[in-house]
Design a protein around this motif. Structure first.
Motif, PDB file in Angstrom:
ATOM      1  N   VAL A  21       2.031 -10.354  -2.810  1.00  0.00           N
ATOM      2  CA  VAL A  21       3.255  -9.960  -3.497  1.00  0.00           C
ATOM      3  C   VAL A  21       2.983  -9.233  -4.810  1.00  0.00           C
ATOM      4  O   VAL A  21       3.583  -8.184  -5.095  1.00  0.00           O
ATOM      5  N   MET A  22       2.061  -9.747  -5.593  1.00  0.00           N
ATOM      6  CA  MET A  22       1.869  -9.231  -6.951  1.00  0.00           C
ATOM      7  C   MET A  22       1.516  -7.743  -7.028  1.00  0.00           C
ATOM      8  O   MET A  22       2.020  -7.036  -7.892  1.00  0.00           O
ATOM      9  N   PRO A  23       0.666  -7.203  -6.140  1.00  0.00           N
ATOM     10  CA  PRO A  23       0.403  -5.761  -6.228  1.00  0.00           C
ATOM     11  C   PRO A  23       1.643  -4.898  -5.974  1.00  0.00           C
ATOM     12  O   PRO A  23       1.641  -3.712  -6.306  1.00  0.00           O
ATOM     13  N   ASN A  24       2.669  -5.515  -5.406  1.00  0.00           N
ATOM     14  CA  ASN A  24       3.879  -4.763  -5.071  1.00  0.00           C
ATOM     15  C   ASN A  24       5.073  -5.121  -5.955  1.00  0.00           C
ATOM     16  O   ASN A  24       6.214  -4.783  -5.634  1.00  0.00           O
ATOM     17  N   ILE A  25       4.799  -5.805  -7.062  1.00  0.00           N
ATOM     18  CA  ILE A  25       5.882  -6.232  -7.949  1.00  0.00           C
ATOM     19  C   ILE A  25       6.687  -5.028  -8.454  1.00  0.00           C
ATOM     20  O   ILE A  25       7.905  -5.104  -8.635  1.00  0.00           O
ATOM     21  N   SER A  26       6.025  -3.915  -8.713  1.00  0.00           N
ATOM     22  CA  SER A  26       6.747  -2.735  -9.216  1.00  0.00           C
ATOM     23  C   SER A  26       7.809  -2.298  -8.229  1.00  0.00           C
ATOM     24  O   SER A  26       8.892  -1.823  -8.631  1.00  0.00           O
ATOM     25  N   ALA A  27       7.562  -2.449  -6.929  1.00  0.00           N
ATOM     26  CA  ALA A  27       8.564  -2.092  -5.925  1.00  0.00           C
ATOM     27  C   ALA A  27       9.750  -3.057  -5.983  1.00  0.00           C
ATOM     28  O   ALA A  27      10.910  -2.646  -5.839  1.00  0.00           O
ATOM     29  N   PRO A  62       9.324  -5.762   2.685  1.00  0.00           N
ATOM     30  CA  PRO A  62       8.529  -6.508   3.671  1.00  0.00           C
ATOM     31  C   PRO A  62       7.338  -5.706   4.208  1.00  0.00           C
ATOM     32  O   PRO A  62       6.255  -6.265   4.430  1.00  0.00           O
ATOM     33  N   LEU A  63       7.523  -4.402   4.411  1.00  0.00           N
ATOM     34  CA  LEU A  63       6.420  -3.583   4.921  1.00  0.00           C
ATOM     35  C   LEU A  63       5.266  -3.521   3.922  1.00  0.00           C
ATOM     36  O   LEU A  63       4.092  -3.568   4.306  1.00  0.00           O
ATOM     37  N   LEU A  64       5.603  -3.417   2.632  1.00  0.00           N
ATOM     38  CA  LEU A  64       4.553  -3.410   1.618  1.00  0.00           C
ATOM     39  C   LEU A  64       3.785  -4.727   1.614  1.00  0.00           C
ATOM     40  O   LEU A  64       2.550  -4.746   1.485  1.00  0.00           O
ATOM     41  N   ILE A  65       4.508  -5.846   1.755  1.00  0.00           N
ATOM     42  CA  ILE A  65       3.856  -7.158   1.782  1.00  0.00           C
ATOM     43  C   ILE A  65       2.963  -7.283   3.015  1.00  0.00           C
ATOM     44  O   ILE A  65       1.808  -7.720   2.932  1.00  0.00           O
ATOM     45  N   GLY A  66       3.496  -6.907   4.178  1.00  0.00           N
ATOM     46  CA  GLY A  66       2.715  -6.981   5.409  1.00  0.00           C
ATOM     47  C   GLY A  66       1.494  -6.081   5.366  1.00  0.00           C
ATOM     48  O   GLY A  66       0.406  -6.461   5.812  1.00  0.00           O
ATOM     49  N   TYR A  67       1.660  -4.877   4.829  1.00  0.00           N
ATOM     50  CA  TYR A  67       0.548  -3.929   4.688  1.00  0.00           C
ATOM     51  C   TYR A  67      -0.541  -4.514   3.783  1.00  0.00           C
ATOM     52  O   TYR A  67      -1.729  -4.489   4.117  1.00  0.00           O
TER      53      TYR A  67
END
Length: 637
Positions: A21-27, A62-67
């Protein structure tokens, strides 16, 4: 032993969840801002722009998390298969599939990883690309179909139960009790796992329904931590009292909660203060209807303000929650510090205790001696890594970058997430409990672990290593530096006779430890008129950064960079210690006290290096019975 293993396993699992999750917090923040601004009840209602809200929360996040989950397991191929598989749970459910993505993304990465291991070395030359592309596509499609049929509906039901459970806690007024679990878990470095692995996905569900969620503030509230640090500022002692103001600024405005954990471990009773502070803050938020429209990452007052819904009541509720939590924590912490027995609290000892509590090696700033890799010869870049690459690592990188610049070393320092460390990384710095993950990611790098972000001794040790590599001989170091000595060599050495005089050679000395030996050597430099009094302490300070033992039973204690102004003129002293003195486990029999002005110390070092590179010369100087004998041996070189 079993309890320790369970603790470690829980922490690893929590770190893995948060790493998705954390790398995608900006999203998440981008989606939260668009939602808060442009929906019909938003700050700037806009029907066209609000059309982005549902697709972002349904598909993008969700796609960013799954990726990311797939990438953590098996690099790029795992990321692609993880994203394909995530589409199955997205379409198979009627709510945003954050939890589903956390399960199916890593699963997709694991499946393709196992497949690649199974066919490794069995694909005929020329067919690699064909097999790679079709295997990822076929396996991704199969997992997506299975996720659509089975995983999606199960996660859909489970997520709704979790949301209903949170609503029940809020409705019954029991939500504050979550602080009993959250606050102690934070001190064990499970803060990111709790916030971004559990609370954030459920919070997003609530935002979709109500426009805000209190869950985003359960862990991120800086109030309990700032209360503890304020209490140390007023009622603490020693290093803890001195460092608390700086730690408070970094915690409250920078959002780096990890920085206050050692202060609690110095006085374990303070865990009651943060629990009561957290409970009070949550109760205030429930009472006033507080909450955020997106995760607050990092958990600073600035970030909380930025993602607070844009109406006065929300700002009032959130700020009140922080203030009340801080006040209660401060009052309880102050009582504990004032009534309990206090010594000179040691931050480093507390950091060590933190590692012991988590089942790690109990060494402060542990570099896992013998297993950290070799210091590279030509360092181009230093990576400071953490879970997300934008919290503690950003702070550590900025401090180290300043030190590198001040030392005049041409090496870049950057911060990144552990998952984004490049394969060719040379030096990697992490928190001690994250070092194993970093080592797994880049096993060939030189790994350094730190606990105290404000003043880790590892920073200065690294600077010293970069300036004087441990695997280089004294002669090689001086020979390289000698080429850059300004001015005319003959002119600089014109007063050679004044560099070493007979009265500055001391025979048959004995010392209890290296500090005593360095003090003696420094006083000799002062008495000879080479340096001011302040230079002696600078020599001790330099020794604390890194040992000046250079090999062949020789040490060359000297001052720090800042102590150059204390040098009156160039010169050196020689101290003979036939029985030897311990320098961090190394026996030293000859000590050369160095004072150099305007670059001439390099010439001094050069002469010493040439002489001492031959052990026969060392033995002759150790056995010399007159100062002139030593001067003659050095003079010949």
């Amino acid at each position: 032993m079993a309890q320790s293993n369970i603790k470690v396993a829980v922490q690893k699992f929590g770190n893995f969840l948060s790493s998705m999750v954390m790398p995608n917090i900006s999203a998440f923040i981008a989606w939260g801002l668009i939602t808060a601004l442009f929906i019909p009840t938003g700050f700037l209602p806009n029907e066209s722009l609000s059309k982005m809200v549902d697709p972002m929360v349904t598909y993008l996040l969700p796609l960013l998390i799954g990726y990311t989950g797939g990438k953590l397991v098996h690099e790029q191929r795992g990321a692609v298969v993880g994203a394909i598989a995530t589409m199955g749970v997205i379409v198979g459910a009627d709510i945003p599939m954050f939890l589903g993505a956390m399960i199916i993304g890593p699963l997709g990465g694991w499946v393709i990883k196992k497949f690649d291991q199974m066919i490794e070395g069995k694909v005929r030359a020329g067919f690699e690309m064909l097999v790679n592309n079709f295997s990822a596509g076929i396996l991704g499609a199969i997992i997506a179909i299975l996720a659509f049929l089975g995983v999606g509906p199960v996660i859909n039901t489970f997520t709704r139960l979790l949301v209903a459970g949170v609503d029940w806690l809020v409705g019954t007024g029991l939500l504050p009790l979550t602080s009993i679990l959250i606050e102690p878990a934070k001190v064990l470095f499970l803060n990111n796992a709790i916030n971004h692995g559990v609370l954030s996905p459920i919070g997003v569900e609530q935002v979709k329904e109500t426009g805000q969620s209190i869950l985003f503030l359960l862990e991120a509230n800086p109030g309990p931590g700032i209360g503890v640090l304020l209490a140390y500022m007023f009622f603490g002692k020693g290093n803890a009292k001195k460092s608390a103001p700086g730690a408070g600024i970094i915690h409250f405005f920078g959002g780096i909660h990890e920085i206050y954990f050692p202060y609690i471990l110095m006085r374990p009773m303070l865990i009651l203060a943060v629990i009561l502070g957290g409970m009070s803050g949550v109760f205030t938020l429930v009472l006033l209807g507080g909450g955020l429209f997106a995760p607050s990452s990092p958990g600073s007052i600035i970030a909380i303000t930025a993602v607070t819904p844009h109406h006065a009541s929300a700002y009032l509720a959130n700020f009140a929650g922080v203030l009340v939590a801080g006040a209660v924590s401060f009052i309880v912490s102050s009582f504990i510090l004032k009534t309990g027995k206090q010594g000179e609290e040691d931050i480093e000892a507390a950091a060590q205790k933190m590692q012991e509590m988590k089942g790690k090696k109990s060494s402060v700033s542990n570099v896992f001696a013998g297993d950290q890799g070799a210091m590279p010869d030509d360092v181009q870049k230093i990576y400071f890594a953490c879970d997300a690459g934008m919290g503690s690592s950003a702070m550590g990188a900025s401090l180290l970058r300043k030190k590198v610049k001040e030392a005049g070393i041409n090496v870049a320092v950057t911060n990144t997430a552990i998952s984004n460390l490049p394969a060719d990384a040379q030096i990697v710095i992490t928190q001690a409990e994250l070092t194993p993950r970093a080592r797994n990611k880049v096993p060939n790098a030189y790994h350094i672990s730190v606990d105290n972000f404000l003043s880790s001794p590892e920073y200065d040790k690294l600077i010293s290593e970069l300036e004087f590599p441990a695997n280089s001989s004294l002669y090689e170091i001086v020979e390289d530096a000698e080429e850059n000595v300004p001015g005319n060599k003959d002119q600089e050495m014109a007063h050679e006779d004044d560099l070493l005089r007979a009265e500055n050679v001391f025979l048959n000395q004995q010392f209890a430890n290296k500090e005593e030996a360095i003090h003696f050597t420094g006083r000799a430099l002062v008495n000879a008129g080479y340096v001011d009094e302040s230079y002696v302490e600078a020599m001790i300070e330099r020794e604390n950064i890194a040992s000046t033992y250079m090999g062949n039973d020789v040490a060359i204690p000297h001052g720090t960079e800042e102590a150059k102004k204390a040098v009156i003129k160039s010169g050196f002293t020689v101290v003979q210690v036939p029985d030897g003195v311990d320098f961090d486990g190394q026996k030293v029999r000859l000590i050369f006290g160095i004072a150099g002005k305007d670059g001439t110390h390099l010439e001094i070092l050069s002469g010493i290096a040439v002489t001492c590179s031959d052990m026969e010369n060392i033995e002759k100087m150790v056995e010399a019975d007159t100062p002139q004998t030593i001067i003659d041996i050095i003079g010949k070189k």
